[in-house]
Design a protein around this motif. Structure first.
Motif, PDB file in Angstrom:
ATOM      1  N   UNK A 311       0.828  -1.222   0.000  1.00 52.23           N
ATOM      2  CA  UNK A 311       0.000   0.000   0.000  1.00 52.23           C
ATOM      3  C   UNK A 311       0.851   1.257   0.000  1.00 52.23           C
ATOM      4  N   UNK A 312       0.193   2.355  -0.350  1.00 55.89           N
ATOM      5  CA  UNK A 312       0.886   3.641  -0.408  1.00 55.89           C
ATOM      6  C   UNK A 312       0.959   4.249   0.991  1.00 55.89           C
ATOM      7  N   UNK A 313       1.733   5.320   1.110  1.00 57.44           N
ATOM      8  CA  UNK A 313       1.771   6.062   2.374  1.00 57.44           C
ATOM      9  C   UNK A 313       0.474   6.865   2.469  1.00 57.44           C
ATOM     10  N   UNK A 314      -0.429   6.453   3.324  1.00 54.28           N
ATOM     11  CA  UNK A 314      -1.718   7.146   3.364  1.00 54.28           C
ATOM     12  C   UNK A 314      -1.795   8.119   4.543  1.00 54.28           C
ATOM     13  N   UNK A 315      -0.744   8.199   5.350  1.00 52.48           N
ATOM     14  CA  UNK A 315      -0.743   9.170   6.449  1.00 52.48           C
ATOM     15  C   UNK A 315       0.699   9.447   6.858  1.00 52.48           C
ATOM     16  N   UNK A 316       0.883  10.540   7.564  1.00 53.71           N
ATOM     17  CA  UNK A 316       2.239  10.954   7.946  1.00 53.71           C
ATOM     18  C   UNK A 316       2.905   9.907   8.831  1.00 53.71           C
ATOM     19  N   UNK A 317       2.105   9.255   9.662  1.00 50.01           N
ATOM     20  CA  UNK A 317       2.656   8.279  10.589  1.00 50.01           C
ATOM     21  C   UNK A 317       3.270   7.094   9.844  1.00 50.01           C
ATOM     22  N   UNK A 318       2.555   6.611   8.812  1.00 57.34           N
ATOM     23  CA  UNK A 318       3.061   5.486   8.027  1.00 57.34           C
ATOM     24  C   UNK A 318       4.314   5.909   7.252  1.00 57.34           C
ATOM     25  N   UNK A 319       4.244   7.133   6.713  1.00 58.85           N
ATOM     26  CA  UNK A 319       5.398   7.656   5.982  1.00 58.85           C
ATOM     27  C   UNK A 319       6.626   7.681   6.902  1.00 58.85           C
ATOM     28  N   UNK A 320       6.417   8.156   8.100  1.00 51.38           N
ATOM     29  CA  UNK A 320       7.504   8.270   9.073  1.00 51.38           C
ATOM     30  C   UNK A 320       8.081   6.882   9.407  1.00 51.38           C
ATOM     31  N   UNK A 321       7.199   5.907   9.632  1.00 51.37           N
ATOM     32  CA  UNK A 321       7.669   4.561   9.993  1.00 51.37           C
ATOM     33  C   UNK A 321       8.526   3.981   8.868  1.00 51.37           C
TER      34      UNK A 321
END
Ligand code: FES
Ligand SMILES: [Fe+2]
Length: 397
Positions: A311-321
């Motif tokens: 899946x794509x980065x759908x939120x800043x938190x996932x992007x950060x992880x």
């Protein structure tokens, strides 16, 4: 893991020359890289019909064009026009309905067939005989492998039980990845070996590697190792009382929660799988890491490190992880790099005739043994097929 259970691998010193000698590397090109399935990409790089990637395999002087055809099948071809050899594709990746050669405009379909060629009536060959040269390709766990020789086994047969394991790794479900490519002044085996022994963890990674070592296991040795043909696996020890840095705990905790939600947290979270000759991958859902080490020459290599994501980065938190997982992989790699290159400089001096592996460096010994067996078999083939010396009397007859 007990040292005794690894005794079958032997204990002899290892010759140093295979880690720096150009003549040995010339043998490896054919004996190892022409005779093995090579991990080259992932199905998520070819989402649509006409999607293609170009891949260079310097060890074999080969450029490959890998394409998803109109029928959905992924095929590999030599990136070489059948008219006079011009490399067809320069872009690293893209999407096209046909591939047209820049020289005289022969054009090929996504299945490799020659579709059209200007003034073709004046040639002395059939179009059907001018398809792009095909290369064996197979897929396991979402990963694309090619074989540049004549495979004696299909990929899944070759991997045996590791094929099913690979199906359960997070990469099997990946739809995207982060990538880090580096070049290093070191032999491909020396580079690879750094990532299959934990003996160095406490000295080279006292901070980043701290969660992987503990009082009960001061070197962070694996709990289990396994072997299948030239391939190998290990299960990484879990520190019952880890002391990660706060940022590590927070970032990996987040990544683990996303993996649970995505369904990529499978049964292999502590497993490491090393596929002969030059690829390894971790089952960790928080840092689903793969690494391919490509030789450029006897003393220089290129590494491709990837983290596979669903899946794509759908939120800043996932992007950060995800960013943290990649930054930490690069961080650890930066710590390793200097000692790998220092090792190569020492070997290049020719001062050592042998190097040494202890019992818990069994994966390094196993890689050397698998390479050595193939090089010796190839040498024997060459000796068997070399032309018989012709005597002077025969030559004059
Ligand atoms: S070399 Fe490709 S069309 Fe002539
Ligand atoms: Fe390391």
């Amino acid at each position: 893991m007990s040292d005794d259970s690894l005794a079958w691998l032997g204990t002899a010193p290892i010759p140093a020359a295979p880690y720096h000698d150009p003549a040995w590397f010339e043998l490896e090109r054919e004996a190892v890289f022409r005779r093995a399935w090579l991990q080259i990409g992932h199905v998520c790089e070819l989402p649509d019909s006409g999607s293609f990637i170009r891949r260079e395999i310097e060890a074999l002087n080969v450029s490959l064009l890998i394409v998803r055809g109109r029928d959905g099948e992924i095929r590999a071809f030599h990136n070489v026009c059948t008219h006079r050899g011009t490399q067809l594709v320069e872009e690293e990746s893209g999407r096209r309905g046909t591939f047209s050669c820049p020289y005289h405009r022969w054009s090929f379909g996504t299945d490799g067939a020659l579709l059209a060629a200007p003034d073709f009536d004046r040639f002395f060959v059939d179009k059907a005989d001018c398809a792009l040269p095909r290369v064996a390709l197979d897929i396991c766990g979402g990963l694309i492998f090619v074989h540049l020789g004549t495979p004696d086994k299909g990929l899944r047969d070759d991997l045996g039980p590791y094929a099913t394991m690979l199906d359960g790794f997070p990469a099997a479900q990946a739809t995207t990845f982060s990538e880090y490519v580096y070049e290093i002044d070191a032999n491909w085996k020396l580079t690879y070996d750094n990532f299959q022994e934990n003996y160095h963890l406490r000295f080279i990674h006292p901070r980043s590697g701290a969660p992987a070592v503990g009082e009960d296991n001061p070197f962070g040795y694996p709990v289990k190792m396994g072997f299948h043909g030239p391939h190998r696996t290990q299960t990484i020890w879990t520190n019952p009382d880890p002391a990660p840095q706060p940022v590590q705990a927070q970032s990996f905790g987040r990544a683990a929660r996303f993996a649970m939600a995505d369904g990529t947290a499978g049964p292999h979270s502590r497993d490491y799988l090393a596929l002969f000759p030059n690829f390894f991958i971790l089952g960790s859902p928080a840092q689903p890491f793969s690494h391919t080490v490509w030789p450029i020459d006897a003393r220089r290599s290129r590494g491709v490190i990837r983290l596979y994501w669903k899946g794509e980065d759908d939120c800043a938190s996932r992007r950060y992880a995800r960013e943290y997982a990649m930054a930490s992989a690069r961080d650890i790699h930066a710590e390793d790099r200097d000692v790998i290159e220092a090792g190569q400089r020492g070997l290049n001096s020719g001062a050592l005739k042998h190097i040494h592996f202890q019992a818990q460096e069994a994966l390094c010994r196993h890689l050397f043994t698998a390479v050595d067996e193939r090089v010796q078999a190839y040498r024997a083939d060459l000796a068997g097929t070399a032309p018989r010396p012709v005597s002077r009397a025969e030559a004059m007859a």
